[in-house]
Motif scaffolding. Structure first.
Motif, PDB file in Angstrom:
ATOM      1  N   LEU A 134       0.830  -1.209   0.000  1.00 42.89           N
ATOM      2  CA  LEU A 134       0.000   0.000   0.000  1.00 42.89           C
ATOM      3  C   LEU A 134       0.863   1.257   0.000  1.00 42.89           C
ATOM      4  O   LEU A 134       0.545   2.240  -0.654  1.00 42.89           O
ATOM      5  CB  LEU A 134      -0.906   0.026   1.237  1.00 42.89           C
ATOM      6  CG  LEU A 134      -2.177  -0.796   1.192  1.00 42.89           C
ATOM      7  CD1 LEU A 134      -2.934  -0.623   2.488  1.00 42.89           C
ATOM      8  CD2 LEU A 134      -3.035  -0.356   0.026  1.00 42.89           C
ATOM      9  N   LEU A 135       1.951   1.219   0.744  1.00 42.54           N
ATOM     10  CA  LEU A 135       2.788   2.414   0.869  1.00 42.54           C
ATOM     11  C   LEU A 135       3.863   2.451  -0.206  1.00 42.54           C
ATOM     12  O   LEU A 135       4.600   3.416  -0.313  1.00 42.54           O
ATOM     13  CB  LEU A 135       3.426   2.460   2.249  1.00 42.54           C
ATOM     14  CG  LEU A 135       2.410   2.554   3.375  1.00 42.54           C
ATOM     15  CD1 LEU A 135       3.094   2.498   4.727  1.00 42.54           C
ATOM     16  CD2 LEU A 135       1.597   3.829   3.256  1.00 42.54           C
ATOM     17  N   MET A 139       0.631   2.838  -4.018  1.00 39.19           N
ATOM     18  CA  MET A 139       0.294   4.058  -3.283  1.00 39.19           C
ATOM     19  C   MET A 139      -0.757   4.874  -4.003  1.00 39.19           C
ATOM     20  O   MET A 139      -1.697   5.404  -3.406  1.00 39.19           O
ATOM     21  CB  MET A 139       1.543   4.889  -3.096  1.00 39.19           C
ATOM     22  CG  MET A 139       1.331   5.995  -2.102  1.00 39.19           C
ATOM     23  SD  MET A 139       2.226   7.461  -2.475  1.00 39.19           S
ATOM     24  CE  MET A 139       3.891   6.940  -2.369  1.00 39.19           C
ATOM     25  N   PHE A 142      -4.137   3.511  -3.519  1.00 43.09           N
ATOM     26  CA  PHE A 142      -4.559   3.763  -2.143  1.00 43.09           C
ATOM     27  C   PHE A 142      -5.096   5.194  -2.007  1.00 43.09           C
ATOM     28  O   PHE A 142      -6.206   5.430  -1.505  1.00 43.09           O
ATOM     29  CB  PHE A 142      -3.334   3.506  -1.252  1.00 43.09           C
ATOM     30  CG  PHE A 142      -3.418   3.966   0.151  1.00 43.09           C
ATOM     31  CD1 PHE A 142      -4.479   3.602   0.954  1.00 43.09           C
ATOM     32  CD2 PHE A 142      -2.404   4.742   0.702  1.00 43.09           C
ATOM     33  CE1 PHE A 142      -4.525   4.020   2.269  1.00 43.09           C
ATOM     34  CE2 PHE A 142      -2.449   5.163   2.004  1.00 43.09           C
ATOM     35  CZ  PHE A 142      -3.516   4.808   2.792  1.00 43.09           C
ATOM     36  N   GLU A 143      -4.328   6.161  -2.521  1.00 41.95           N
ATOM     37  CA  GLU A 143      -4.785   7.542  -2.368  1.00 41.95           C
ATOM     38  C   GLU A 143      -5.995   7.827  -3.261  1.00 41.95           C
ATOM     39  O   GLU A 143      -6.880   8.602  -2.899  1.00 41.95           O
ATOM     40  CB  GLU A 143      -3.653   8.523  -2.704  1.00 41.95           C
ATOM     41  CG  GLU A 143      -2.487   8.479  -1.713  1.00 41.95           C
ATOM     42  CD  GLU A 143      -2.876   8.902  -0.302  1.00 41.95           C
ATOM     43  OE1 GLU A 143      -3.946   9.500  -0.124  1.00 41.95           O
ATOM     44  OE2 GLU A 143      -2.102   8.615   0.637  1.00 41.95           O
ATOM     45  N   ALA A 145      -8.272   5.738  -3.853  1.00 39.27           N
ATOM     46  CA  ALA A 145      -9.419   5.197  -3.102  1.00 39.27           C
ATOM     47  C   ALA A 145      -9.941   6.253  -2.142  1.00 39.27           C
ATOM     48  O   ALA A 145     -11.156   6.430  -1.997  1.00 39.27           O
ATOM     49  CB  ALA A 145      -8.989   3.947  -2.347  1.00 39.27           C
ATOM     50  N   GLY A 146      -9.019   6.975  -1.499  1.00 41.78           N
ATOM     51  CA  GLY A 146      -9.445   8.027  -0.581  1.00 41.78           C
ATOM     52  C   GLY A 146     -10.301   9.061  -1.289  1.00 41.78           C
ATOM     53  O   GLY A 146     -11.386   9.422  -0.821  1.00 41.78           O
ATOM     54  N   VAL A 147      -9.830   9.519  -2.437  1.00 39.67           N
ATOM     55  CA  VAL A 147     -10.582  10.534  -3.180  1.00 39.67           C
ATOM     56  C   VAL A 147     -11.927   9.971  -3.623  1.00 39.67           C
ATOM     57  O   VAL A 147     -12.963  10.647  -3.558  1.00 39.67           O
ATOM     58  CB  VAL A 147      -9.753  11.018  -4.387  1.00 39.67           C
ATOM     59  CG1 VAL A 147     -10.534  12.062  -5.158  1.00 39.67           C
ATOM     60  CG2 VAL A 147      -8.452  11.585  -3.911  1.00 39.67           C
TER      61      VAL A 147
END
Lengths: 188, 425, 317, 116
Positions: A134-135, A139, A142-143, A145-147
């Motif tokens: 994920l990091l 990445m 992952f980000e 997904a946040g948006v």
């Protein structure tokens, strides 16, 4: 090895039978919790894939989500408790035929394909491996997904919330219907 | 086995039904150490009938008693009672006062597995016959129709969110634990919100105040132009307010403080009471009750509300205000402006302090102000009796619409309705 | 695949400990209630066993048309999920049912099952007041679930592991989480009260619903429901010990004893706290949980993250 | 490990069933007639079944919860590698959470955290 197969068969059968029950029981409450049972059985199957984390997190998320689903199932279905028996199946013959054909095709694919055998051992700590992924490489996903989740939150609130900053959505709509001439942007 | 049962039911759970003049015996029983307070009737052991039970409650009480799980017994406590409470209820234990209860005998009857209480009371008939009827023999028709298993289903009604969800007729009262007996409220619920209150019915029979009511409510004597000691009036008010506060705290899940208040109410020790009132008037109670069931002063005036309920909405309605004896004592009516449940709590708590204060200073002053604990007793146009509780009933129907369930219960509780008094004519 | 050694002795032993713990909580609850009422007497001691015997002798009466499987399933599930969660509770490195590498997620998932049990208890009897109670618990869950999960994650941060035992080990190597994350501790204890719907969060057995889920319950199922609630409260507060209070760390006594003592103290304090706190209004609490509690628990997460990055000694590095 | 968990759960279940069975043996008696099984509704005979299309009023919360819940999926693995990865992990999760907090902020600003 045999133990593994027994566990697999038991869990697979549990998942299938409770999935089948979803359509057999009359009560929406029972149907939803059967579905939950099915998902939980699938979550337990993750253990056979040596992925404890996926098991636990699926278990955790499915419970919350299915109970939220039961709220909606019961709110929007007629006769939610199934006090009068009903049939939830439409076009049963077509559905059965389609189901059997799909099963046969998928099963034959499983049997026919020459599956590659992985040489790599599973990582010692799957959870940490997921974290590094994920990091690291994933990445961006992952980000993103946040948006996406943020977009989802704003979208559901804009659609579902009865009241917004500009007052009562339904009220506003009614005024507009009357030709009240208000223009409140997002509330149309 | 028998000894184990004796031990197990050593503190039987009670479910109360309060009849005419039954409030005080029930409050006394609540303090009794041999008894504990149950929630619903299902898990109760004793159906406590306190006071004289109106005869037309028979059917309700039989149905209620029938739902109690075994073992079960009727305990009838009323002054001068020597017979069974109502025809149709199985004979249980009858006592004329709480002290007169012979608990050993009561246990014997409660634990008598051959006794009349251990058998089914009512004929084995469903609410509507359903066996063998309908499409599947369950009494229903189609998706929503018929009476599956004896009852119909709730039907839909459009709600303010423009969803068409079910509109469920639900009763609050006449025997809801914590609210006054005999007050039936027919609610229509959508989810747990009260869409509307369809009917308010006080199931106490109309009658003139029975002799001796003036002892319980000295304001009645004042209304009959009798000079009443201020001390009597204020003591009755204090007792009434404290009893009400204890019941409300029970509904707010504070049984400990409620019990202490009931205990202190017996001898009205000023010091102890002030300490308890301080504890009751807390932030917790404030957060639990603020902004619930708001009655504006215009509504209070329009509905002709009385007493602390009106004063909590900012009306300065108090007949003591114009009474010479009270004016001499420097009396000022307690008024709050919020109009919510918290304001009503606040008014009554402040009136408790005020009554304690007046009791200290009243001496043998006499008054003719007909101001009872719930408001003033007035004359109707026809010369009949217009009680404050009857007037406050008017707030129920409009006030309940739109409340959530827990708000509705606190709202009804906060009005301090005396259903027996509301039926006086 | 290796399923690990099966510990046959642990489950019955854990059950016995749970029964003892529930007895302790029942007595503490009775004592706290009687202190609040101002009437401590012999009955304070006799009350809990009397209530238990009474429920066993009382009839369990069905309602007209219940969903019996869900109704009776509710108390059974409550007890089952409690026991399952206890599997990963370590009393000491050796005294543990089984140490899972994702123990923290596992017990959170088991706590989530409470939601199912409470909903069943409300839905089962086909009676109006219990139904409302069941629905209100779902609302409560929407409020406490996120703060609980985030707080638990913050505890796992210094340990670099989701295993409960390594969280304990990290604390014993460095500092107790109760010291480094006091905010997290408070949030966790709040949630530990909310999960078993105790005290201020009593929306399921609420007096304004004439007892809520208890309205139609009598006899042995009622006893089981109360037992399950106590057992769950015992478990939620028991996890505060390995997560925040250093597990079995302590002088003189062996680790399991220290763990047990701490568990009894924490759970007893929470039970007693349930009296006299009054009740939170569900609609207000839900607002408060989302607007205040979730940001606060995220703040806690940030603070501890920042601290251990600046000063790795806090995490025993 | 999970066999042990299963045994724990089984122990709880069996104990529960044993209690229910004991209650059945000890119970004082039983009445099965229809009127005895009437659901409690303050002493009135219920007009309808209790099961209904229940209108929950915290629907807004359920939607936000479903979305916010997803955050946990990422957070657990992140927590495990946090110290290992260091500041990069801190920044990344900070960004992720800030984005999600914007959602809460928006909902709060819209006044949608309420029982409709």
């Amino acid at each position: 090895m045999s133990m593994e197969i027994v566990v697999f068969v038991v869990l697979a059968l549990a998942a299938m039978v409770s999935g089948w029950l979803v359509f057999r029981v009359d009560s929406m409450a029972r149907a939803t919790f059967s579905l939950l049972g099915s998902f939980l059985a699938v979550a337990c199957l993750m253990l056979l894939l040596a992925s404890e984390f996926l098991f636990a997190i699926t278990f955790l998320m499915m419970i919350g989500e299915m109970v939220i689903m039961v709220l909606y199932m019961i709110a929007f279905m007629m006769n939610p408790a199934g006090l009068n028996p009903m049939n939830m199946v439409h076009q049963p013959r077509w559905a059965a035929a389609a189901g059997i054909v799909t099963f046969l095709v998928l099963a034959s694919v499983i049997l026919v394909t020459d599956w590659p055998v992985s040489e790599a051992n599973p990582p010692a700590d799957v959870t940490a491996a997921i974290g590094h992924e994920l990091l690291g490489g994933s990445m961006l996903i992952f980000e993103t997904a946040g948006v996406t989740l943020l977009t989802g939150m704003i979208a559901v609130m804009a659609m579902a919330a009865r009241r917004g900053r500009f007052g009562d959505a339904i009220q506003v709509q009614r005024e507009d219907d009357d030709g009240g001439g208000h223009d409140h942007g997002g509330h149309h | 086995m028998h000894r184990a049962r004796h031990f197990a039911f050593g503190r039987p759970r009670a479910f109360p039904v309060v009849g005419l003049g039954g409030v005080e015996p029930w409050r006394e029983l609540l303090l009794h150490r041999q008894l504990s307070l149950g929630r619903g009737p299902r898990d109760a052991d004793l159906l406590v009938l306190s006071g004289e039970i109106p005869t037309d409650w028979g059917n309700t009480l039989r149905a209620l008693f029938e739902t109690m799980a075994l073992p079960r017994l009727v305990l009838y406590v009323a002054p001068g009672a020597d017979t069974d409470p109502l025809p149709g209820l199985p004979p249980g234990y009858t006592a004329s006062s709480v002290e007169g209860i012979d608990w050993t005998l009561l246990w014997e009857r409660l634990l008598d597995s051959q006794g009349p209480s251990a058998r089914a009371l009512l004929a084995d008939q469903p609410p509507t016959p359903w066996r063998g009827r309908g499409d599947h023999g369950q009494g229903g028709e189609g998706m929503m129709g018929g009476t599956p298993y004896g009852r119909p289903m709730a039907m839909t009604m459009e709600d303010p969110d423009q969803l068409a969800l079910d509109d469920v007729p639900t009763a609050l009262g006449p025997h809801f634990p914590g609210l006054p007996s005999g007050l039936y409220l027919g609610l229509r619920l959508q989810g747990d919100r009260v869409r509307q209150c369809e009917g308010v019915e006080n199931r106490f029979p109309s009658q003139s105040p029975p002799p001796g009511s003036g002892h319980r409510e000295p304001a009645l004597r004042a209304r009959a132009r009798e000079a009443v000691p201020v001390a009597d009036l204020e003591q009755a008010r204090l007792r009434s307010h404290l009893g009400w506060l204890a019941d409300l705290l029970d509904l707010c899940d504070r049984p400990g403080l409620a019990m202490r208040l009931r205990e202190a109410r017996k001898d009205l020790d000023s010091h102890a009471l002030r300490r308890l009132l301080d504890r009751a008037e807390s932030r917790q109670l404030y957060y639990q009750t603020r902004n619930i069931g708001v009655i504006s002063s215009a509504q209070a005036r329009q509905w002709r509300l009385a007493g602390p309920v009106a004063r909590a909405s900012g009306l300065k309605l108090d007949t003591r205000n114009h009474d010479p004896a009270y004016r001499e004592l420097g009396f000022q009516p307690v008024v709050e402006r919020g109009g919510d449940v918290w304001s009503r709590c606040r008014v009554r708590i402040r009136e408790c302090y005020q009554s304690l204060d007046l009791l200290d200073r009243a001496g043998d002053a006499h008054t003719r102000a007909p101001e009872g604990a719930r408001g003033s007793f007035l004359d109707t146009a026809g010369g009949g009796l217009d009680t404050p509780s009857a007037r406050n009933l008017a707030a129920l129907q409009p006030g309940l619409a739109g409340l959530e369930w827990h708000e509705a219960v606190l709202f009804v509780g906060s009005l301090d309705l005396d259903t027996e008094e509301a039926a006086w004519r | 695949m290796n399923y690990g050694p099966v510990n046959w002795l642990a489950p019955p032993l854990a059950l016995v400990l749970v029964i003892l713990g529930v007895a302790w909580l029942a007595w503490v609850n009775r004592l706290a209630g009687d202190l609040a009422r101002g009437r401590v007497s012999l009955e304070t001691l006799m009350g809990p066993p009397r209530d238990m015997l009474r429920d066993l002798h009382k009839e369990f009466r069905l309602t007209e048309r219940p969903d019996l499987a869900l109704w009776l399933g509710a108390p059974l599930l409550l007890l089952t999920l409690t026991m399952a969660a206890l599997t990963v509770l370590p009393l000491s490195p050796d005294w543990v049912g089984a140490d899972s590498s994702v123990g923290v997620v596992f017990f959170t998932a088991m706590f989530a099952l409470t939601l199912v049990a409470a909903y069943w208890a409300g839905w089962g009897p086909n009676s109006k007041y219990p139904l409302i109670a069941g629905y209100r618990f779902v609302g409560l869950m929407l409020a406490y679930e996120m703060p609980l999960a985030i707080t638990v994650i913050a505890v796992a941060l210094p340990a670099e592991s989701l295993s409960v035992s390594s969280i304990v080990a990290t604390q014993q190597a460095a500092y107790w989480n109760a010291l480094t994350q006091p905010l997290g501790l408070v949030i966790y204890l709040l949630c530990a009260l909310a999960v078993p719907f105790w005290g201020p969060f009593n929306v399921v057995n609420a007096p304004e619903l004439a007892g809520g889920a208890l309205v139609e319950l009598s006899g042995a199922p009622k006893l089981l429901w109360r037992f399950g609630q106590y057992a769950l409260l015992l478990t939620t507060s028991a996890f505060a010990v390995p997560l925040f209070f250093g597990g079995g760390a302590g002088p003189w006594w062996p680790a399991p004893v220290w763990s047990l003592v701490k568990i009894l103290l924490v759970s007893g304090a929470l039970v007693a706290l349930g009296h006299g706190l009054g009740r939170l209004r569900l609609d207000r609490f839900m607002w408060w949980a989302w607007v205040v509690l979730i940001p606060l628990s995220l703040l806690n997460l940030f603070l501890i993250g920042l601290l251990i990055l600046i000063w790795p000694g806090l995490a025993g590095k | 490990m999970y066999t042990t968990a299963l045994l724990y759960a089984l122990a709880g279940l069996l104990f529960g069933l044993a209690l229910l069975a004991l209650g059945r043996v000890l119970r004082f008696g039983v009445i099965t007639t229809e009127p005895a099984r009437q659901p409690f509704e303050s002493g009135m005979d219920p007009q309808v079944h209790a099961w209904n299309r229940f209108h929950v009023r915290y629907l807004n919360y359920t939607l936000i919860f479903l979305l916010f819940d997803m955050e946990m999926v990422y957070m657990y693995p992140w927590a495990v590698v946090f110290l290992d990865v260091g500041w990069k992990a801190f920044m990344e999760m900070g960004m992720f959470i800030t984005i999600l907090l914007l959602g809460i902020l928006y909902t709060w600003r819209e006044g949608a955290f309420r029982w409709d």
